[in-house]
Scaffold this active site. Sequence first.
Site, PDB file in Angstrom:
ATOM      1  N   ILE A  29       0.845  -1.200   0.000  1.00 30.01           N
ATOM      2  CA  ILE A  29       0.000   0.000   0.000  1.00 30.01           C
ATOM      3  C   ILE A  29       0.881   1.251   0.000  1.00 30.01           C
ATOM      4  CG2 ILE A  29      -1.698   1.329   1.329  1.00 30.01           C
ATOM      5  CD1 ILE A  29      -2.887  -1.341   2.302  1.00 30.01           C
ATOM      6  N   LEU A  97       1.421   2.448   8.352  1.00 34.30           N
ATOM      7  CA  LEU A  97       1.061   1.228   7.614  1.00 34.30           C
ATOM      8  C   LEU A  97       1.824   0.011   8.123  1.00 34.30           C
ATOM      9  CD1 LEU A  97       1.587   3.060   4.265  1.00 34.30           C
ATOM     10  CD2 LEU A  97      -0.548   1.863   4.702  1.00 34.30           C
ATOM     11  N   TYR A 106      -0.239 -15.307  11.401  1.00 34.72           N
ATOM     12  CA  TYR A 106      -1.064 -15.030  12.598  1.00 34.72           C
ATOM     13  C   TYR A 106      -1.097 -16.211  13.572  1.00 34.72           C
ATOM     14  CZ  TYR A 106      -2.994 -11.478   9.351  1.00 34.72           C
ATOM     15  OH  TYR A 106      -3.154 -10.472   8.437  1.00 34.72           O
ATOM     16  N   THR A 140      -7.771  -2.858   9.930  1.00 35.32           N
ATOM     17  CA  THR A 140      -8.134  -3.934   8.985  1.00 35.32           C
ATOM     18  C   THR A 140      -9.618  -4.281   9.076  1.00 35.32           C
ATOM     19  OG1 THR A 140      -7.786  -6.261   8.441  1.00 35.32           O
ATOM     20  CG2 THR A 140      -7.467  -5.669  10.730  1.00 35.32           C
ATOM     21  N   GLU A 142     -10.421  -7.186   9.228  1.00 37.28           N
ATOM     22  CA  GLU A 142     -10.444  -8.382  10.094  1.00 37.28           C
ATOM     23  C   GLU A 142     -10.949  -8.064  11.498  1.00 37.28           C
ATOM     24  OE1 GLU A 142      -7.766 -11.467  10.124  1.00 37.28           O
ATOM     25  OE2 GLU A 142      -7.778 -11.605   7.959  1.00 37.28           O
ATOM     26  N   TYR A 186      -4.040 -11.311  15.183  1.00 37.57           N
ATOM     27  CA  TYR A 186      -3.890 -10.080  14.374  1.00 37.57           C
ATOM     28  C   TYR A 186      -5.103  -9.155  14.580  1.00 37.57           C
ATOM     29  CZ  TYR A 186      -4.023  -7.535   9.816  1.00 37.57           C
ATOM     30  OH  TYR A 186      -4.112  -6.606   8.801  1.00 37.57           O
ATOM     31  N   TYR A 332      -2.076 -23.921   6.459  1.00 41.94           N
ATOM     32  CA  TYR A 332      -1.636 -22.872   7.396  1.00 41.94           C
ATOM     33  C   TYR A 332      -1.133 -23.420   8.725  1.00 41.94           C
ATOM     34  CZ  TYR A 332      -3.968 -19.200   4.576  1.00 41.94           C
ATOM     35  OH  TYR A 332      -4.357 -18.323   3.582  1.00 41.94           O
TER      36      TYR A 332
HETATM   37  N1  LIG Z   1      -3.475  -5.008   1.700  1.00 38.77           N
HETATM   38  C1  LIG Z   1      -4.639  -5.157   2.294  1.00 38.77           C
HETATM   39  O1  LIG Z   1      -5.626  -5.534   1.690  1.00 38.77           O
HETATM   40  C2  LIG Z   1      -4.801  -4.840   3.753  1.00 38.77           C
HETATM   41  C3  LIG Z   1      -5.989  -5.251   4.344  1.00 38.77           C
HETATM   42  C4  LIG Z   1      -6.218  -4.933   5.677  1.00 38.77           C
HETATM   43  C5  LIG Z   1      -5.290  -4.211   6.390  1.00 38.77           C
HETATM   44  N2  LIG Z   1      -4.144  -3.805   5.803  1.00 38.77           N
HETATM   45  C6  LIG Z   1      -3.214  -3.026   6.628  1.00 38.77           C
HETATM   46  O2  LIG Z   1      -2.572  -2.039   5.841  1.00 38.77           O
HETATM   47  C7  LIG Z   1      -1.216  -1.886   6.242  1.00 38.77           C
HETATM   48  C8  LIG Z   1      -0.284  -2.051   5.048  1.00 38.77           C
HETATM   49  O3  LIG Z   1      -0.522  -3.291   4.433  1.00 38.77           O
HETATM   50  P1  LIG Z   1       0.258  -3.794   3.123  1.00 38.77           P
HETATM   51  O4  LIG Z   1      -0.670  -4.672   2.411  1.00 38.77           O
HETATM   52  O5  LIG Z   1       0.878  -2.660   2.430  1.00 38.77           O
HETATM   53  O6  LIG Z   1       1.382  -4.707   3.818  1.00 38.77           O
HETATM   54  P2  LIG Z   1       2.950  -4.832   3.520  1.00 38.77           P
HETATM   55  O7  LIG Z   1       3.452  -5.962   4.317  1.00 38.77           O
HETATM   56  O8  LIG Z   1       3.188  -4.845   2.052  1.00 38.77           O
HETATM   57  O9  LIG Z   1       3.531  -3.462   4.110  1.00 38.77           O
HETATM   58  C9  LIG Z   1       3.863  -3.260   5.446  1.00 38.77           C
HETATM   59  C10 LIG Z   1       5.209  -2.567   5.478  1.00 38.77           C
HETATM   60  O10 LIG Z   1       5.531  -2.245   6.845  1.00 38.77           O
HETATM   61  C11 LIG Z   1       6.912  -2.467   7.043  1.00 38.77           C
HETATM   62  N3  LIG Z   1       7.168  -2.717   8.453  1.00 38.77           N
HETATM   63  C12 LIG Z   1       6.644  -3.697   9.223  1.00 38.77           C
HETATM   64  N4  LIG Z   1       7.138  -3.626  10.469  1.00 38.77           N
HETATM   65  C13 LIG Z   1       7.999  -2.575  10.494  1.00 38.77           C
HETATM   66  C14 LIG Z   1       8.820  -2.017  11.498  1.00 38.77           C
HETATM   67  N5  LIG Z   1       8.860  -2.541  12.721  1.00 38.77           N
HETATM   68  N6  LIG Z   1       9.565  -0.929  11.192  1.00 38.77           N
HETATM   69  C15 LIG Z   1       9.533  -0.405   9.948  1.00 38.77           C
HETATM   70  N7  LIG Z   1       8.765  -0.900   8.947  1.00 38.77           N
HETATM   71  C16 LIG Z   1       8.022  -1.977   9.213  1.00 38.77           C
HETATM   72  C17 LIG Z   1       7.224  -3.704   6.196  1.00 38.77           C
HETATM   73  O11 LIG Z   1       8.611  -3.793   5.898  1.00 38.77           O
HETATM   74  C18 LIG Z   1       6.362  -3.459   4.961  1.00 38.77           C
HETATM   75  O12 LIG Z   1       7.091  -2.810   3.939  1.00 38.77           O
HETATM   76  C19 LIG Z   1      -1.002  -2.901   7.370  1.00 38.77           C
HETATM   77  O13 LIG Z   1      -1.151  -2.249   8.598  1.00 38.77           O
HETATM   78  C20 LIG Z   1      -2.115  -3.908   7.186  1.00 38.77           C
HETATM   79  O14 LIG Z   1      -2.480  -4.512   8.400  1.00 38.77           O
HETATM   80  C21 LIG Z   1      -3.866  -4.130   4.502  1.00 38.77           C
HETATM   81  O1  LIG Z   2      -3.449 -20.228  -1.701  1.00 38.04           O
HETATM   82  C1  LIG Z   2      -4.404 -19.785  -1.023  1.00 38.04           C
HETATM   83  C2  LIG Z   2      -4.323 -18.626  -0.189  1.00 38.04           C
HETATM   84  C3  LIG Z   2      -5.445 -18.206   0.502  1.00 38.04           C
HETATM   85  N1  LIG Z   2      -6.616 -18.886   0.400  1.00 38.04           N
HETATM   86  C4  LIG Z   2      -7.850 -18.391   1.084  1.00 38.04           C
HETATM   87  O2  LIG Z   2      -8.159 -17.116   0.500  1.00 38.04           O
HETATM   88  C5  LIG Z   2      -8.811 -16.274   1.455  1.00 38.04           C
HETATM   89  C6  LIG Z   2      -8.108 -14.923   1.480  1.00 38.04           C
HETATM   90  O3  LIG Z   2      -6.823 -15.069   2.025  1.00 38.04           O
HETATM   91  P1  LIG Z   2      -5.747 -13.883   2.157  1.00 38.04           P
HETATM   92  O4  LIG Z   2      -4.437 -14.525   2.392  1.00 38.04           O
HETATM   93  O5  LIG Z   2      -5.807 -12.946   1.022  1.00 38.04           O
HETATM   94  O6  LIG Z   2      -6.141 -13.125   3.480  1.00 38.04           O
HETATM   95  P2  LIG Z   2      -7.515 -12.785   4.242  1.00 38.04           P
HETATM   96  O7  LIG Z   2      -8.492 -12.151   3.343  1.00 38.04           O
HETATM   97  O8  LIG Z   2      -7.980 -14.008   4.945  1.00 38.04           O
HETATM   98  O9  LIG Z   2      -6.951 -11.790   5.312  1.00 38.04           O
HETATM   99  C7  LIG Z   2      -6.415 -10.546   4.921  1.00 38.04           C
HETATM  100  O10 LIG Z   2      -7.408  -9.645   5.195  1.00 38.04           O
HETATM  101  C8  LIG Z   2      -7.143  -8.309   5.419  1.00 38.04           C
HETATM  102  C9  LIG Z   2      -5.775  -7.949   5.941  1.00 38.04           C
HETATM  103  O11 LIG Z   2      -5.798  -7.481   7.232  1.00 38.04           O
HETATM  104  C10 LIG Z   2      -4.703  -8.898   5.694  1.00 38.04           C
HETATM  105  O12 LIG Z   2      -4.103  -8.531   4.502  1.00 38.04           O
HETATM  106  C11 LIG Z   2      -5.144 -10.323   5.714  1.00 38.04           C
HETATM  107  O13 LIG Z   2      -5.350 -10.640   7.062  1.00 38.04           O
HETATM  108  C12 LIG Z   2      -8.807 -17.068   2.762  1.00 38.04           C
HETATM  109  O14 LIG Z   2     -10.049 -17.705   2.890  1.00 38.04           O
HETATM  110  C13 LIG Z   2      -7.722 -18.111   2.576  1.00 38.04           C
HETATM  111  O15 LIG Z   2      -7.941 -19.273   3.341  1.00 38.04           O
HETATM  112  C14 LIG Z   2      -6.713 -20.025  -0.419  1.00 38.04           C
HETATM  113  O16 LIG Z   2      -7.766 -20.665  -0.514  1.00 38.04           O
HETATM  114  N2  LIG Z   2      -5.593 -20.435  -1.085  1.00 38.04           N
END
Ligand SMILES: NC(=O)c1ccc[n+]([C@@H]2O[C@H](COP(=O)([O-])OP(=O)(O)OC[C@H]3O[C@@H](n4cnc5c(N)ncnc54)[C@H](O)[C@@H]3O)[C@@H](O)[C@H]2O)c1
Ligand SMILES: O=c1ccn([C@@H]2O[C@H](COP(=O)(O)OP(=O)(O)O[C@H]3OC[C@@H](O)[C@H](O)[C@H]3O)[C@@H](O)[C@H]2O)c(=O)[nH]1
Length: 390
Positions: A29, A97, A106, A140, A142, A186, A332
């Site tokens: 993100i 983030l 988790y 999130t 979640e 988480y 998992y």
């Molecule tokens: N992608 C999604 O759909 C999604 C969904 C729900 C929540 N989120 C939330 O959005 C945020 C960003 O998600 P993302 O998908 O970009 O994940 P991501 O893992 O790609 O990015 C997280 C970044 O944070 C950095 N980071 C983690 N711990 C750190 C630390 N201690 N010091 C410095 N940097 C650190 C990591 O190196 C990474 O680059 C997270 O808080 C995640 O929980 C994302």
């Molecule tokens: O190879 C795979 C991977 C995942 N899955 C399933 O696909 C679904 C989505 O899995 P993801 O790994 O994308 O993660 P989830 O949607 O469960 O959780 C995500 O939701 C929001 C954020 O906070 C996090 O990025 C993550 O927790 C789950 O039901 C998982 O069991 C498969 O069936 N096969």
Amino acid sequence: MAASSARVDLDGNTINPFTICMIGAGGFIGSHLCEKLLTETPHTVLAVDVYNDKIKHLLEGPDSLPWAGRIQFHRLNIKNDSRLEGLIKCSDLTVNLAAICTPADYNTRPLDTIYSNFIDALPVVKYCSENNKRLIHFSTCEVYGKTIGSYLPQDSPLRQDPAYYILKEDTSPCIFGPIEKQRWSYACAKQLIERLIYAEGAENGLEFTIVRPFNWIGPRMDFIPGIDGPSEGVPRVLACFSNNLLRREPLKLVDGGESQRTFVYIKDAIEAVLLMIENPARANGHIFNVGNPNNEVTVRQLAEMMTKVYSKVSGEDSIETPTVDVSSKEFYGEGYDDSDKRIPDMTIINKQLGWDPKTSLWDLLESTLTYQHRTYAEAVKQSVAKAVAS
Ligand SMILES: NC(=O)c1ccc[n+]([C@@H]2O[C@H](COP(=O)([O-])OP(=O)(O)OC[C@H]3O[C@@H](n4cnc5c(N)ncnc54)[C@H](O)[C@@H]3O)[C@@H](O)[C@H]2O)c1
Ligand SMILES: O=c1ccn([C@@H]2O[C@H](COP(=O)(O)OP(=O)(O)O[C@H]3OC[C@@H](O)[C@H](O)[C@H]3O)[C@@H](O)[C@H]2O)c(=O)[nH]1
């Protein structure tokens, strides 16, 4: 698009350029948010992360780039680095983030997960509150956990009633499984940090916005195991399925792929974050669902659609058995559990910021899988050939 200097907010007020401390800027993100801020706004980014591979294209390059001088990378781990407070102090706004946010962690690394999502975020909240700095914190979807409907009998007609499954920021409960289902480590840590931020707002006047992303997906999400991440690593579903498609392996459906998700294109979601950044009067004090309620599928349907789209963008026929069922324990490990269904209610974000997602699931998969194919197909081919030869 060139950076504009005369931007106005949703109420017609001029937006002055500001400095944003973005923690976790090197992630999925963060990389898209940096790109958006640098190419379309005059704001400056202090990018904090332990990695910067996903924003290298923004950090390197000639001084003639339109964003030269508006991004600085600070390689630091927020767990234990005294420079963090200084960076927050010299910014107008902090976007946090940073987190461990991959489900495979988790239940297998619950301590790291809880520390990352709660303990490590504490100083960020504290420094923002003590220094009167605005905070946009990434939580999130979640935190909602399971739907109320999932506890109704299978044949109950109430399961079809949106009141039992639509997730609303101000009314839905947060329903997690038992403690031994460590999957919820988480969600629980994220919920507690949300409550702490909310309390800082209520008791100490912290200006905050909480974002609840609902499965944002697109280019640069996670990694392809064995190519730009560990061979045994398990990323989120988009990257897992991309990896299977690139390697011409069946896509693994956990527990039958019956869980449902709504997926939103990262570029749509980033528009929402930019609106929050530039409209503090409308965003402060709010928790926002950010997702696309129109893009709901079961994981099985996602697998089928990705298989079709990948065939189109790669020009390769799909394999004979495109999917295979696996148990969650096998995939998992012990302590996994799942959210059954996730549809965001969009009333609050729509009312406050006028935001709506635009991109259909098919279209967002087409542009994302085109990127995956272009970026990884050759490297995967070489790695497979090397493995066969050795
Ligand atoms: N992608 C999604 O759909 C999604 C969904 C729900 C929540 N989120 C939330 O959005 C945020 C960003 O998600 P993302 O998908 O970009 O994940 P991501 O893992 O790609 O990015 C997280 C970044 O944070 C950095 N980071 C983690 N711990 C750190 C630390 N201690 N010091 C410095 N940097 C650190 C990591 O190196 C990474 O680059 C997270 O808080 C995640 O929980 C994302
Ligand atoms: O190879 C795979 C991977 C995942 N899955 C399933 O696909 C679904 C989505 O899995 P993801 O790994 O994308 O993660 P989830 O949607 O469960 O959780 C995500 O939701 C929001 C954020 O906070 C996090 O990025 C993550 O927790 C789950 O039901 C998982 O069991 C498969 O069936 N096969």
